[in-house]
Design an enzyme around this catalytic site. Structure first.
Site, PDB file in Angstrom:
ATOM      1  N   ASP A   1       3.940 -16.051  -1.050  1.00 51.10           N
ATOM      2  CA  ASP A   1       4.755 -15.793  -2.232  1.00 51.10           C
ATOM      3  C   ASP A   1       6.193 -15.456  -1.867  1.00 51.10           C
ATOM      4  O   ASP A   1       7.129 -15.827  -2.578  1.00 51.10           O
ATOM      5  CB  ASP A   1       4.151 -14.644  -3.049  1.00 51.10           C
ATOM      6  N   GLY A   2       6.380 -14.761  -0.748  1.00 53.01           N
ATOM      7  CA  GLY A   2       7.740 -14.407  -0.336  1.00 53.01           C
ATOM      8  C   GLY A   2       8.600 -15.628  -0.077  1.00 53.01           C
ATOM      9  O   GLY A   2       9.782 -15.657  -0.432  1.00 53.01           O
TER      10      GLY A   2
ATOM     11  N   ASP B   1      11.282  -8.767  -9.134  1.00 53.30           N
ATOM     12  CA  ASP B   1      11.691  -7.435  -9.563  1.00 53.30           C
ATOM     13  C   ASP B   1      13.003  -6.992  -8.929  1.00 53.30           C
ATOM     14  O   ASP B   1      13.450  -7.516  -7.914  1.00 53.30           O
ATOM     15  CB  ASP B   1      10.598  -6.406  -9.245  1.00 53.30           C
TER      16      ASP B   1
ATOM     17  N   ASP C   1      10.731   8.757  -6.653  1.00 54.00           N
ATOM     18  CA  ASP C   1      11.133   7.831  -5.590  1.00 54.00           C
ATOM     19  C   ASP C   1      11.980   6.677  -6.102  1.00 54.00           C
ATOM     20  O   ASP C   1      12.526   5.909  -5.302  1.00 54.00           O
ATOM     21  CB  ASP C   1       9.896   7.261  -4.899  1.00 54.00           C
TER      22      ASP C   1
ATOM     23  N   ALA D   1       3.243  -7.502  -8.361  1.00 55.59           N
ATOM     24  CA  ALA D   1       3.845  -7.221  -7.060  1.00 55.59           C
ATOM     25  C   ALA D   1       4.072  -5.711  -6.899  1.00 55.59           C
ATOM     26  O   ALA D   1       3.152  -4.917  -7.064  1.00 55.59           O
ATOM     27  CB  ALA D   1       5.138  -8.021  -6.920  1.00 55.59           C
ATOM     28  N   TYR D   2       5.293  -5.301  -6.609  1.00 59.67           N
ATOM     29  CA  TYR D   2       5.619  -3.894  -6.338  1.00 59.67           C
ATOM     30  C   TYR D   2       5.230  -2.993  -7.511  1.00 59.67           C
ATOM     31  O   TYR D   2       4.672  -1.904  -7.330  1.00 59.67           O
ATOM     32  CB  TYR D   2       7.118  -3.803  -6.045  1.00 59.67           C
TER      33      TYR D   2
ATOM     34  N   LEU E   1       2.806  -3.251  -9.613  1.00 56.14           N
ATOM     35  CA  LEU E   1       1.365  -3.019  -9.648  1.00 56.14           C
ATOM     36  C   LEU E   1       0.968  -1.906  -8.683  1.00 56.14           C
ATOM     37  O   LEU E   1       0.156  -1.036  -9.013  1.00 56.14           O
ATOM     38  CB  LEU E   1       0.622  -4.308  -9.307  1.00 56.14           C
TER      39      LEU E   1
ATOM     40  N   ALA F   1       6.361   7.009  -8.119  1.00 53.02           N
ATOM     41  CA  ALA F   1       6.026   8.390  -7.742  1.00 53.02           C
ATOM     42  C   ALA F   1       6.851   9.402  -8.530  1.00 53.02           C
ATOM     43  O   ALA F   1       7.531  10.249  -7.949  1.00 53.02           O
ATOM     44  CB  ALA F   1       6.220   8.578  -6.236  1.00 53.02           C
TER      45      ALA F   1
ATOM     46  N   GLN G   1      13.151  -8.210  -0.870  1.00 53.66           N
ATOM     47  CA  GLN G   1      13.534  -8.981   0.315  1.00 53.66           C
ATOM     48  C   GLN G   1      14.946  -8.691   0.805  1.00 53.66           C
ATOM     49  O   GLN G   1      15.245  -8.894   1.981  1.00 53.66           O
ATOM     50  CB  GLN G   1      13.385 -10.476   0.027  1.00 53.66           C
TER      51      GLN G   1
END
EC number: 2.7.1.23
Length: 285
Positions: free
Chosen positions: A68-69, A143, A172, A184-185, A187, A207, A242
């Site tokens: 995916d990246g 995202d 965070d 992704a992130y 989730l 968080a 990325q």
């Protein structure tokens, strides 16, 4: 004659083998093939060598070999070109991919016979503003992340929808994602799974130091503004996880739906939900 581009992640051990087989299958069926520079050298086909940008402007369709990246990077690079992309999974989860290496003949037949649908995936546009000056504008498919450094104290993210104040999240950081990026992130930070055809933006606190802070589903037609602050300067802006850019206290990040979409090649009815069942919930058939 179909014009097909092949782009591969050379970091994947099987990339050369799969690319060679794909090239053979396409040429055997009469397609004209463009090879991205690196993989063309590996395959010894320098006469087919060209750049990603030229593939984006000349090909009818692009096959991206990787995880995916890899596909996310190509989607950003070719944003606005509107060339359909078929992901061939050489990674682990492969949510964005539609084909597996062992099914290449079937995939090639589908492509050349036009037996596929195009699924347009929403992209994001983020603008970083510092002291009234725009430092950069970025495009993402999954995202936009705003986060503290690894060993730093919390940061504050004041979030507005257009000019309406939503909340200030201490923790965070926050993630703004597309429906595609919901797996992704977001989730991993506790956000919901969103079907890819829903017109929305997803805001997920990371968080948070609050029991009441929860992910929010927001309108896809409005602008999210995030103002960051902290007692330290270890904050960053990430694009699809990325690329990163350092943030400072008082920076404003404006995030909205991009005018560009990524057209993905799909042929499995209900493929998104099949991916959820098999790749997240382990229901292998």
């Amino acid at each position: 004659m179909k014009k097909i581009g092949i782009i591969a992640n050379k970091g994947k051990p099987e990339a050369r083998i799969v690319a060679r087989e794909l090239l053979y299958l396409l040429e055997a069926r009469g397609a004209r093939v463009f090879l991205e520079e690196n993989i063309a050298s590996d395959l010894g086909r320098a006469e087919l060598r060209t750049t990603v940008e030229k593939i984006g402007s000349e090909a009818d369709l692009i096959c991206v070999l990787g995880g995916d990246g890899t596909l996310l990077g190509i989607a950003r690079q070719l944003a606005g070109r509107s060339v359909p992309i078929l992901g061939i999974n050489l990674g682990t989860l492969g949510f964005l991919s539609e084909a597996e290496p062992e099914h290449l003949p079937h995939a090639v037949d589908n492509l050349l016979l036009g037996k596929y649908d195009i699924e347009e995936r929403t992209m994001l546009e983020a603008k970083l503003v510092r002291k009234g000056k725009t430092l950069g504008t970025y495009t993402a498919m999954n995202d936009i992340g705003i986060a503290k450094g690894s060993f730093c104290r919390i940061i504050q993210c004041a979030v507005y929808l257009d000019e309406a104040y939503i909340a200030t999240f201490s923790g965070d950081g926050v993630i703004v994602s597309t429906p595609t990026g919901s797996t992704a992130y977001s989730l991993s930070a506790g956000g919901p799974i969103v079907a890819p055809n829903v017109d929305m933006l997803l805001l997920t606190p990371v968080a948070p130091h609050s029991l009441t802070a929860r992910p929010m589903v927001l309108s896809g037609n409005e602008v999210i503004r995030v103002e960051v602050d902290a007692v330290h300067q270890e904050m960053g802006l990430s694009i699809d996880g990325q690329f990163g850019y350092r943030l400072e206290g008082g920076d404003h990040i404006y995030i909205k739906k991009s005018p560009y979409v990524t057209p993905l090649v799909k042929w499995k009815p209900g493929g998104f939900f099949e991916a959820i069942r098999t790749k997240l919930q382990g229901e292998w058939e």
